[in-house]
Structure formats: C-alpha cells, structure tokens
Design an enzyme around this catalytic site. Structure first.
Site, PDB file in Angstrom:
ATOM      1  N   GLY A  20      20.849  21.366  25.924  1.00  0.00           N
ATOM      2  CA  GLY A  20      22.195  22.295  24.831  1.00  0.00           C
ATOM      3  C   GLY A  20      22.081  23.394  24.049  1.00  0.00           C
ATOM      4  N   SER A  21      20.495  23.904  23.984  1.00  0.00           N
ATOM      5  CA  SER A  21      20.748  25.218  23.818  1.00  0.00           C
ATOM      6  C   SER A  21      19.726  26.009  24.820  1.00  0.00           C
ATOM      7  CB  SER A  21      20.017  24.746  21.697  1.00  0.00           C
ATOM      8  OG  SER A  21      18.907  24.651  22.409  1.00  0.00           O
ATOM      9  N   LEU A  69      14.219  12.214  24.625  1.00  0.00           N
ATOM     10  CA  LEU A  69      13.223  12.163  26.057  1.00  0.00           C
ATOM     11  C   LEU A  69      11.899  11.556  25.649  1.00  0.00           C
ATOM     12  CD1 LEU A  69      13.973  15.646  27.336  1.00  0.00           C
ATOM     13  CD2 LEU A  69      14.451  13.533  28.348  1.00  0.00           C
ATOM     14  N   SER A 147       4.899  27.203  30.844  1.00  0.00           N
ATOM     15  CA  SER A 147       4.708  28.297  29.885  1.00  0.00           C
ATOM     16  C   SER A 147       3.669  29.193  29.710  1.00  0.00           C
ATOM     17  CB  SER A 147       4.610  27.807  28.678  1.00  0.00           C
ATOM     18  OG  SER A 147       4.618  29.261  27.899  1.00  0.00           O
ATOM     19  N   TYR A 160       0.452  21.880  22.291  1.00  0.00           N
ATOM     20  CA  TYR A 160       1.519  22.594  23.540  1.00  0.00           C
ATOM     21  C   TYR A 160       0.936  23.181  25.057  1.00  0.00           C
ATOM     22  CZ  TYR A 160       5.253  25.920  24.848  1.00  0.00           C
ATOM     23  OH  TYR A 160       6.778  26.247  25.547  1.00  0.00           O
ATOM     24  N   SER A 161      -0.142  24.331  24.826  1.00  0.00           N
ATOM     25  CA  SER A 161      -0.849  24.899  25.740  1.00  0.00           C
ATOM     26  C   SER A 161      -1.488  23.933  26.888  1.00  0.00           C
ATOM     27  CB  SER A 161      -1.477  26.486  25.522  1.00  0.00           C
ATOM     28  OG  SER A 161      -1.392  26.997  25.028  1.00  0.00           O
TER      29      SER A 161
HETATM   30  N1  LIG Z   1      11.630  30.131  24.467  1.00  0.00           N
HETATM   31  C1  LIG Z   1      10.501  31.294  25.191  1.00  0.00           C
HETATM   32  O1  LIG Z   1       9.723  31.600  25.393  1.00  0.00           O
HETATM   33  C2  LIG Z   1       9.872  30.430  26.481  1.00  0.00           C
HETATM   34  C3  LIG Z   1       7.874  30.675  26.696  1.00  0.00           C
HETATM   35  C4  LIG Z   1       7.753  29.449  27.422  1.00  0.00           C
HETATM   36  C5  LIG Z   1       8.359  28.233  27.766  1.00  0.00           C
HETATM   37  N2  LIG Z   1       9.451  27.863  27.845  1.00  0.00           N
HETATM   38  C6  LIG Z   1       9.412  26.835  28.010  1.00  0.00           C
HETATM   39  O2  LIG Z   1      11.372  26.533  28.643  1.00  0.00           O
HETATM   40  C7  LIG Z   1      11.811  25.949  27.928  1.00  0.00           C
HETATM   41  C8  LIG Z   1      13.001  26.139  27.324  1.00  0.00           C
HETATM   42  O3  LIG Z   1      12.647  26.741  26.619  1.00  0.00           O
HETATM   43  P1  LIG Z   1      13.978  27.612  25.542  1.00  0.00           P
HETATM   44  O4  LIG Z   1      13.564  28.180  24.298  1.00  0.00           O
HETATM   45  O5  LIG Z   1      14.889  27.285  25.633  1.00  0.00           O
HETATM   46  O6  LIG Z   1      13.540  25.394  24.291  1.00  0.00           O
HETATM   47  P2  LIG Z   1      14.425  25.670  23.171  1.00  0.00           P
HETATM   48  O7  LIG Z   1      13.418  24.772  21.841  1.00  0.00           O
HETATM   49  O8  LIG Z   1      15.546  26.249  22.460  1.00  0.00           O
HETATM   50  O9  LIG Z   1      14.894  24.185  23.680  1.00  0.00           O
HETATM   51  C9  LIG Z   1      14.553  22.995  24.348  1.00  0.00           C
HETATM   52  C10 LIG Z   1      15.561  21.663  24.315  1.00  0.00           C
HETATM   53  O10 LIG Z   1      15.288  20.568  24.172  1.00  0.00           O
HETATM   54  C11 LIG Z   1      15.677  20.017  23.613  1.00  0.00           C
HETATM   55  N3  LIG Z   1      15.062  19.061  22.935  1.00  0.00           N
HETATM   56  C12 LIG Z   1      13.536  19.032  22.424  1.00  0.00           C
HETATM   57  N4  LIG Z   1      13.228  17.575  22.202  1.00  0.00           N
HETATM   58  C13 LIG Z   1      13.903  16.993  22.103  1.00  0.00           C
HETATM   59  C14 LIG Z   1      14.148  15.347  22.919  1.00  0.00           C
HETATM   60  N5  LIG Z   1      13.114  14.502  22.539  1.00  0.00           N
HETATM   61  N6  LIG Z   1      14.850  14.760  23.592  1.00  0.00           N
HETATM   62  C15 LIG Z   1      16.382  15.463  23.883  1.00  0.00           C
HETATM   63  N7  LIG Z   1      15.744  16.813  23.636  1.00  0.00           N
HETATM   64  C16 LIG Z   1      15.234  17.728  22.711  1.00  0.00           C
HETATM   65  C17 LIG Z   1      16.515  20.650  22.370  1.00  0.00           C
HETATM   66  O11 LIG Z   1      17.543  20.128  21.468  1.00  0.00           O
HETATM   67  C18 LIG Z   1      17.138  22.583  23.099  1.00  0.00           C
HETATM   68  O12 LIG Z   1      18.482  22.326  23.719  1.00  0.00           O
HETATM   69  C19 LIG Z   1      10.926  24.618  28.045  1.00  0.00           C
HETATM   70  O13 LIG Z   1      10.618  24.115  28.064  1.00  0.00           O
HETATM   71  C20 LIG Z   1       9.790  25.347  26.972  1.00  0.00           C
HETATM   72  O14 LIG Z   1       8.448  25.084  26.621  1.00  0.00           O
HETATM   73  C21 LIG Z   1      10.547  28.771  26.857  1.00  0.00           C
END
Ligand SMILES: NC(=O)c1ccc[n+]([C@@H]2O[C@H](COP(=O)([O-])OP(=O)(O)OC[C@H]3O[C@@H](n4cnc5c(N)ncnc54)[C@H](O)[C@@H]3O)[C@@H](O)[C@H]2O)c1
Length: 253
Positions: A20-21, A69, A147, A160-161
C-alpha cells in the site's frame, strides 16, 4: 527512467505484502506496468485504495485485500482468495515490515514478539503457502526483504535487525528446500530508501544528506530503484539465480 520490459511477467500472478505504500507501492506499480496480475495486502486501507485507483485509471487495477500479517490465518485466507480470483501465485514478494525504533531498555517481551511477527514470521508462512501454488505451476520466485540495517549496526533497531538478519538465513534455507520444485528464493537488502514514511518518521533533511554522503553514488535511493531489482528477480531472466541476498544501497555499506 522507464522500467525494462520482462515478457515472462505478463499475466503472472504476483502477491505483494505491504503493497500500500513505500517500496511495496512502487513494486505494485512496477509489476502492474509489466501487465502482471498483481494482488497486494496491507493494513493501511486508504493509501491502498488510492493506489488501486491510480493504477486502475490507466490500466487493469491490482487486487487489494486488507490483511494484518500478524495474523497468519488471515494471511492464508488472503492468499487463498488471490488463488481463487486470479489463479496460482507465481511470484511472492515478502515486503511488509515495521521498523519501529526502540532502545533495548524499553523493549518488553511482547515488543520482541510483535517485531518478530511483523518483520520475520509472515515471510516464512507466506513462502510455505505460496509453495503450493508454485508447485502447481512448475516453479516460482520468492523475494524476501532484508535490510542493510543489520549489516551496518544501527542503535535502537536491535530486534528489527535481528529479524532482518534472520531473513537472509531463512532465504538460504528455503532456497535449498524449494529448489527441487524449481522455486527460486532470493532476498533484497535495501539501504536508506527515502520514502514518504521515512521522511515523516525518521529522516531529517540532514540525515538524508548524510546518507548520500556515505554512499558511493551521490543520489538519494528511491523506492523505484528497489522495484527494478524485484522485477528482475521475479522474472525468468534470473532463472538460475537463487539463495542470494542483493544490496540496493548506492554503495552505503
Ligand atoms: N525504507 C528503507 O529505507 C528501508 C531500508 C531497508 C529495508 N527496508 C525494507 O524494505 C521493505 C519496505 O520498506 P518500506 O520503507 O516501504 O516500509 P514501510 O514501513 O513504509 O511500508 C511497509 C508496508 O507494510 C504495511 N504493513 C505494516 N505492517 C503491516 C501488517 N501488520 N500487515 C499488513 N501490512 C503491514 C504498511 O502499511 C506499509 O504499507 C521492508 O521490508 C523494510 O524493512 C526499507
């Protein structure tokens, strides 16, 4: 820059968690642009509906299902609904996560369990469920999200890590076990991706400039940069690539 075209993704059923985002939304758009059959789950209803409407305005709309989830039975029901409505799932993108910052002293056992549930557990069960569909299809591709946070060692991100490091171990073991079914399992470890949420919650303009300075490449990392790799790992172009974790971090680490 337009996305590369992957003919093998045409009509393929792609299931994306947390679509979704952020990076998930970029992947929903990228797979939809390949004319794949995209379904995604999220807890954030409004942004998800907006995304469906945005994509639907210029082509087939993706299927959005609300699903928390943390509830594995609900995940299984959502994946079954996708199978019934779109067909067997050929690509699973295990993207959803929650990067809540928390110092060690303030972390309860309940916090630990919740962080593991949101960052690790659902990836295992989604893979277990998707495997049934992929066997029917004679193969498939799973992309798990790790990550660089655990490689760098960031304070206030210990649980988280731990979960994101575990995703790499999970990926390697699943790749070995699913290989005989022609199911490939890889992981993506993004660096500092500047999403709207990251800006809102964690990253100041100074933080963003600092990350850029620490990267080899002098440009902020965007969700689309990560989506490009997800497309490649999902497509048959990466047919002999499995059991790997790829960094998309501009050389941060
Ligand atoms: N943004 C970064 O800098 C970054 C860095 C390293 C790793 N990541 C990884 O990349 C992936 C995406 O990152 P992002 O920044 O877009 O994450 P985000 O937190 O912005 O988005 C995650 C999405 O998952 C959804 N979500 C959260 N909890 C949920 C639940 N219980 N059930 C269903 N949906 C749920 C949120 O609503 C959101 O739309 C993740 O696995 C994150 O750990 C991101």
């Amino acid at each position: 820059m337009p996305y590369a075209r992957y003919p093998s993704l045409l009509d393929r059923v792609v299931f994306i968690t947390g679509g979704g985002s952020g990076i998930g939304a970029a992947m929903v758009e990228a797979f939809a642009a390949q004319k794949a059959n995209v379904a995604f789950v999220d807890i954030a209803v409004e942004p998800s509906k907006d995304l469906v409407a945005k994509i639907g305005a210029s082509g087939p709309a993706p299927l959005f299902l609300h699903c928390d989830l943390a509830d594995i039975a609900a995940l299984e029901a959502a994946m079954e609904e996708v199978r019934q409505r779109l067909g067997p799932i050929g690509v699973l993108i295990n993207n959803a996560a929650n990067d809540q910052r928390q110092d060690v002293d303030g972390t309860s056992e309940e916090d630990w369990d919740r962080a593991m549930a949101l960052n690790l557990k659902h990836q295992f069960f989604a893979a277990q469920i998707a495997r049934r569909s992929m066997r029917e299809l004679g193969g498939g591709a799973i992309v798990n999200f790790s990550s660089t946070a655990w490689m760098v060692g960031n304070a206030r991100m210990s649980v988280y890590s731990a979960a994101k490091a575990a995703v790499v171990g999970l990926t390697k073991s699943l790749a070995r076990e699913f290989g005989p079914d022609n199911i490939r399992v890889n992981a993506i470890a993004p660096g500092a991706v500047i999403t709207e949420r990251q800006r809102r919650l964690w990253m100041s303009e100074k933080d963003i400039a600092d990350f850029r300075a620490r990267q080899c490449l002098d440009r902020s990392l965007l969700a689309e940069d990560v989506a490009r790799l997800a497309l490649f790992l999902a497509a048959d172009d990466s047919a002999m690539i499995t059991k790997q974790c790829f960094l998309v971090d501009g050389g941060l680490r």
